[in-house]
Design a protein around this motif. Structure first.
Motif, PDB file in Angstrom:
ATOM      1  N   VAL A   1      21.662  12.047-101.764  1.00  0.00           N
ATOM      2  CA  VAL A   1      20.582  12.472-102.654  1.00  0.00           C
ATOM      3  C   VAL A   1      20.616  11.665-103.942  1.00  0.00           C
ATOM      4  CG1 VAL A   1      21.788  14.331-103.898  1.00  0.00           C
ATOM      5  CG2 VAL A   1      19.343  14.522-103.454  1.00  0.00           C
ATOM      6  N   SER A   2      21.817  11.261-104.392  1.00  0.00           N
ATOM      7  CA  SER A   2      21.918  10.422-105.584  1.00  0.00           C
ATOM      8  C   SER A   2      21.315   9.050-105.317  1.00  0.00           C
ATOM      9  CB  SER A   2      23.385  10.276-106.007  1.00  0.00           C
ATOM     10  OG  SER A   2      23.950  11.535-106.311  1.00  0.00           O
ATOM     11  N   ALA A   3      21.661   8.469-104.171  1.00  0.00           N
ATOM     12  CA  ALA A   3      21.132   7.148-103.835  1.00  0.00           C
ATOM     13  C   ALA A   3      19.617   7.194-103.653  1.00  0.00           C
ATOM     14  CB  ALA A   3      21.805   6.627-102.566  1.00  0.00           C
ATOM     15  N   ALA A   4      19.116   8.247-103.007  1.00  0.00           N
ATOM     16  CA  ALA A   4      17.667   8.381-102.825  1.00  0.00           C
ATOM     17  C   ALA A   4      16.965   8.477-104.165  1.00  0.00           C
ATOM     18  CB  ALA A   4      17.363   9.609-101.967  1.00  0.00           C
ATOM     19  N   SER A   5      17.550   9.244-105.097  1.00  0.00           N
ATOM     20  CA  SER A   5      16.966   9.379-106.428  1.00  0.00           C
ATOM     21  C   SER A   5      16.927   8.039-107.133  1.00  0.00           C
ATOM     22  CB  SER A   5      17.773  10.396-107.238  1.00  0.00           C
ATOM     23  OG  SER A   5      17.299  10.475-108.562  1.00  0.00           O
ATOM     24  N   HIS A   6      18.010   7.290-107.044  1.00  0.00           N
ATOM     25  CA  HIS A   6      18.067   5.988-107.698  1.00  0.00           C
ATOM     26  C   HIS A   6      17.058   5.005-107.110  1.00  0.00           C
ATOM     27  CE1 HIS A   6      22.494   6.992-108.851  1.00  0.00           C
ATOM     28  NE2 HIS A   6      21.623   7.516-109.687  1.00  0.00           N
ATOM     29  N   ARG A   7      16.816   5.118-105.825  1.00  0.00           N
ATOM     30  CA  ARG A   7      15.885   4.206-105.167  1.00  0.00           C
ATOM     31  C   ARG A   7      14.442   4.698-105.215  1.00  0.00           C
ATOM     32  NH1 ARG A   7      17.686  -0.794-105.014  1.00  0.00           N
ATOM     33  NH2 ARG A   7      19.888  -0.835-104.391  1.00  0.00           N
ATOM     34  N   GLY A   8      14.216   5.872-105.800  1.00  0.00           N
ATOM     35  CA  GLY A   8      12.854   6.390-105.875  1.00  0.00           C
ATOM     36  C   GLY A   8      12.308   6.839-104.536  1.00  0.00           C
ATOM     37  N   ILE A   9      13.171   7.463-103.720  1.00  0.00           N
ATOM     38  CA  ILE A   9      12.780   7.908-102.384  1.00  0.00           C
ATOM     39  C   ILE A   9      12.866   9.434-102.334  1.00  0.00           C
ATOM     40  CG2 ILE A   9      13.268   7.732 -99.902  1.00  0.00           C
ATOM     41  CD1 ILE A   9      14.823   5.139-100.575  1.00  0.00           C
ATOM     42  N   PRO A  10      11.856  10.122-101.819  1.00  0.00           N
ATOM     43  CA  PRO A  10      11.943  11.584-101.706  1.00  0.00           C
ATOM     44  C   PRO A  10      13.049  12.000-100.748  1.00  0.00           C
ATOM     45  CG  PRO A  10      10.017  10.752-100.536  1.00  0.00           C
ATOM     46  CD  PRO A  10      10.565   9.596-101.301  1.00  0.00           C
ATOM     47  N   ALA A  11      13.708  13.109-101.063  1.00  0.00           N
ATOM     48  CA  ALA A  11      14.813  13.606-100.240  1.00  0.00           C
ATOM     49  C   ALA A  11      14.547  15.048 -99.843  1.00  0.00           C
ATOM     50  CB  ALA A  11      16.138  13.505-100.992  1.00  0.00           C
ATOM     51  N   VAL A  12      14.722  15.341 -98.561  1.00  0.00           N
ATOM     52  CA  VAL A  12      14.561  16.693 -98.031  1.00  0.00           C
ATOM     53  C   VAL A  12      15.930  17.175 -97.573  1.00  0.00           C
ATOM     54  CG1 VAL A  12      13.488  18.108 -96.255  1.00  0.00           C
ATOM     55  CG2 VAL A  12      12.184  16.266 -97.326  1.00  0.00           C
ATOM     56  N   ALA A  13      16.426  18.252 -98.188  1.00  0.00           N
ATOM     57  CA  ALA A  13      17.760  18.771 -97.887  1.00  0.00           C
ATOM     58  C   ALA A  13      17.642  20.020 -97.025  1.00  0.00           C
ATOM     59  CB  ALA A  13      18.513  19.091 -99.176  1.00  0.00           C
ATOM     60  N   ALA A  14      18.257  19.991 -95.851  1.00  0.00           N
ATOM     61  CA  ALA A  14      18.236  21.140 -94.930  1.00  0.00           C
ATOM     62  C   ALA A  14      19.519  21.948 -95.120  1.00  0.00           C
ATOM     63  CB  ALA A  14      18.114  20.658 -93.489  1.00  0.00           C
ATOM     64  N   TYR A  15      19.384  23.147 -95.664  1.00  0.00           N
ATOM     65  CA  TYR A  15      20.533  24.028 -95.897  1.00  0.00           C
ATOM     66  C   TYR A  15      20.923  24.661 -94.570  1.00  0.00           C
ATOM     67  CZ  TYR A  15      23.267  27.855 -97.952  1.00  0.00           C
ATOM     68  OH  TYR A  15      24.259  28.734 -98.289  1.00  0.00           O
TER      69      TYR A  15
END
Length: 642
Positions: free
Chosen positions: A98-112
């Motif tokens: 999620v950190s890398a996605a944020s840095h690259r400007g990519i949306p992230a979907v987290a499945a709990y």
């Protein structure tokens, strides 16, 4: 990105495989980043598998934990250029994802999918429970969208402050798991006993030992399918049960359909995939009334839910179905009907819809930020970037308490970082931090002086003194700090935000939730304004006792060195990680006695508080103006003289 993958098969792996199958069928391209393991495949359902460095999980020889850095994952995302990052049951590898996605400007979907906090409680790791829960909250807050598998897990996450929640369950293979696979001779003898079966991992969090409550019921035979670290212990506790080990494929489908009553005593299930498979097989279910089963089992229709922890109620529910074959058949038929609309195709189509929504939300988020301030390239600064004027803001941690130099002066992580940065050709450095200072001081007098010095790099580590007060407005503190970050960024300075942290002490755990909340807000501030975030939560060794001074509230010299090298690594200082490892080998830290701690630190602190004073009263910053580190050139002397 998945915490678990082939060859280890569990609920997370199964879900990922179903998603990949659907992506291939619908014409999408996929990359899987997963912990490396022996015999891990290189492609699955048309998707490339990228294994990352991993270590074995204690107690599970075949289960691996990914240890890749956010930087290496960021590089993988740069190569693949995905539209969305899906985080399957994220925790360790997922945080870096999620950190890398944020840095690259990519949306992230987290499945709990896994209640890690409940697991730590079940394994009697109370010291890590608060850390696990706060880590999960921060991770899901940082994701663009969070998918909760059940109503109870959705409520739990919402109560913890996780927003943008959507319900996303799990599909079931209703063709493989089918009543037609029932074998009336399976595990049966001439006694005609009713088979009460459990299918799943044999581990502490599954509470399989609760089956002791039913193994002595007349006419009942307990059959356990699965493997895990608790198997030998459970075999000793349940001498009358049949242990069949791990089954999969058609063998598992046959076994599931041949069970008369399916039981699941675990209280930490966020969903409960095996419950769906039992229903698909036409088998009634008895499960604890907590978590995922609340959404899957309809009381008196396709099964029973018993009161959590009430083994008498559990025994009564099993006895009820064991003695009534007609009720078992009726419950089984109702369960089969309920799951027929939960195919994996339907569930994965819903997931694609969530992916699209995440892309839309991410676009809205980006449009709300100021284009002039948004400089995402600073999130992971390039190696070789050079700053000429560095100013450090903060409190005693940045001032350098408990880190004396040979001449008695204080050093600290910021001074040590300045030395690392100066290796690129000299640096002008000012340290405005003073002990006992709070957010208002950084945003007031320290900010005013920093702007006069016109730095091109400013570090801010502040908040601990505010967060340990009896009453604190975390949102208000973050708002003040965001105004300061905005001002510095408008002045053209790069801003380095370091999240405050706590020592690994029982008393400190009282404040862990506040610190986690504040750190989450700092992460969002950094993202909005293009600041550089050093998330100390990524370094769980920092709270360890050797990194803290004899007063147990300030970093020791070792701790200051550790933090300086970690920040240096983030800023692209060449070989910072290697230098840090060598530095640690060359130093040692002496232990202190409890009596000395009370005499030297605790009692003086209490006395100051009783008199309404703090340790920093009357003190000035140790470097209120620039000091030059390195060999000065003519141009640098001119800068210093301005």
């Amino acid at each position: 990105m998945t915490e678990s993958f082939l060859p280890h098969m569990n609920g997370v792996t199964g879900s990922v495989l179903q998603i990949l199958r659907h992506l291939e069928r619908t014409g999408h391209e996929a990359l899987v980043i997963a912990p490396d393991a022996v015999d891990i495949p290189r492609t699955v359902h048309g998707a490339s598998i990228e294994p990352v460095t991993s270590i074995a999980l204690p107690g599970y020889r075949d289960v691996r934990v990914g240890t890749a850095t956010a930087r290496s994952i960021s590089a993988s995302l740069e190569r693949f250029r995905p539209d969305v990052v899906h985080l399957a049951s994220p925790f360790a590898l997922g945080w870096r994802g999620v950190s890398a996605a944020s840095h690259r400007g990519i949306p992230a979907v987290a499945a709990y999918q896994t209640d890690i906090a409940a697991y730590t409680e079940r394994y009697r790791l109370a010291a890590t429970t608060a850390f696990a829960q706060n880590h999960i909250v921060r991770l899901h807050r940082r994701a663009t969208l969070t998918l909760a598998p059940s109503g109870e897990s959705e409520q739990q996450l919402a109560a913890l402050g996780v927003d943008r929640l959507r319900r996303w369950g799990r599909g079931v293979d209703a063709e493989r798991f089918h009543p037609s696979r029932r074998d009336e001779q399976w595990q049966r003898d001439d006694s005609g006993k009713v088979i009460v079966g459990y299918v799943g991992r044999l581990a502490a969090e599954k509470q399989v030992e609760d089956l002791r409550a039913v193994q002595q019921l007349p006419g009942v035979r307990v059959v356990i399918i699965g493997d895990g670290p608790s198997r030998s212990r459970l075999q000793a506790m349940l001498p009358g049960a049949v242990f069949l080990g791990h089954l999969d494929g058609d063998a598992l489908a046959r076994a599931m359909a041949s069970i008369d009553i399916f039981v699941h005593p675990g209280e930490s299930e966020t969903f409960g995939q095996t419950l769906q498979e039992a229903h698909a097989s036409g088998v009634p279910v008895i499960a604890t009334g907590r978590g995922g089963p609340l959404d899957l089992v309809r009381m008196g229709i396709d099964g029973w839910l018993y009161r959590p922890g009430d083994l008498d109620d559990f025994r009564m529910r099993v006895a009820d179905l064991a003695g009534d074959a007609r009720k078992r058949r009726a419950f089984g038929r109702a369960g089969r009907t309920a799951v027929e609309g939960r195919s994996w195709e339907t569930i994965c189509d819903q997931l694609l819809g969530h992916f699209e929504e995440a892309r839309e939300l991410h676009g809205v988020d980006r449009s709300l930020r100021s284009p002039r301030l948004r400089r995402p390239e600073l999130a992971v600064p390039a190696t070789g970037r050079r700053w000429q004027r560095y100013v450090a803001l903060g409190d005693s941690l940045t001032e350098g308490l408990c880190d004396p130099a040979p001449d008695g002066a204080l050093r600290g992580w910021a001074d040590r970082l300045a030395l690392l940065l100066s290796a690129r050709g000299g640096l002008h450095f000012a340290n405005l931090a003073v002990r006992s200072r709070r957010v208002r001081d950084v945003c007031g007098e320290q900010l005013t002086r920093a702007r006069e010095l016109r730095p091109d790099l400013v570090s801010i580590l502040i908040g601990a003194n505010d967060l340990v007060k009896s009453h604190v407005d975390v949102e208000g503190l973050a708002t003040q700090l965001e105004d300061t970050v905005r001002t510095l960024r408008e002045d053209g300075a790069d801003v380095l935000l370091v999240t405050p942290f706590l020592p690994d002490r029982r008393a400190a755990r009282l404040f862990s939730e506040r610190f986690a909340d504040f750190a989450s807000r700092l992460a969002r501030i950094a993202e909005r304004h293009g600041a550089i975030l050093v998330d100390t939560d990524l370094h769980p060794e920092l709270p360890a006792r050797p990194n803290w001074g004899e007063d147990l509230v300030h970093l020791s010299s070792r701790g200051h060195r550790f933090l300086a090298y970690r920040v240096g690594e983030m800023l692209g200082v060449p070989h910072a990680e290697t230098l840090g490892a060598l530095d640690q080998v060359l130093h040692d830290v002496d232990a202190t006695t409890r009596a000395a701690w009370w005499r030297r630190h605790a009692l003086p602190w209490v006395w100051r508080r009783m008199r309404g004073r703090v340790a920093g009263d009357g003190l000035l910053a140790k470097h209120d103006d620039y000091v030059y580190i390195g060999r000065a050139s003519v141009m640098e002397r001119r800068i210093a003289g301005r």
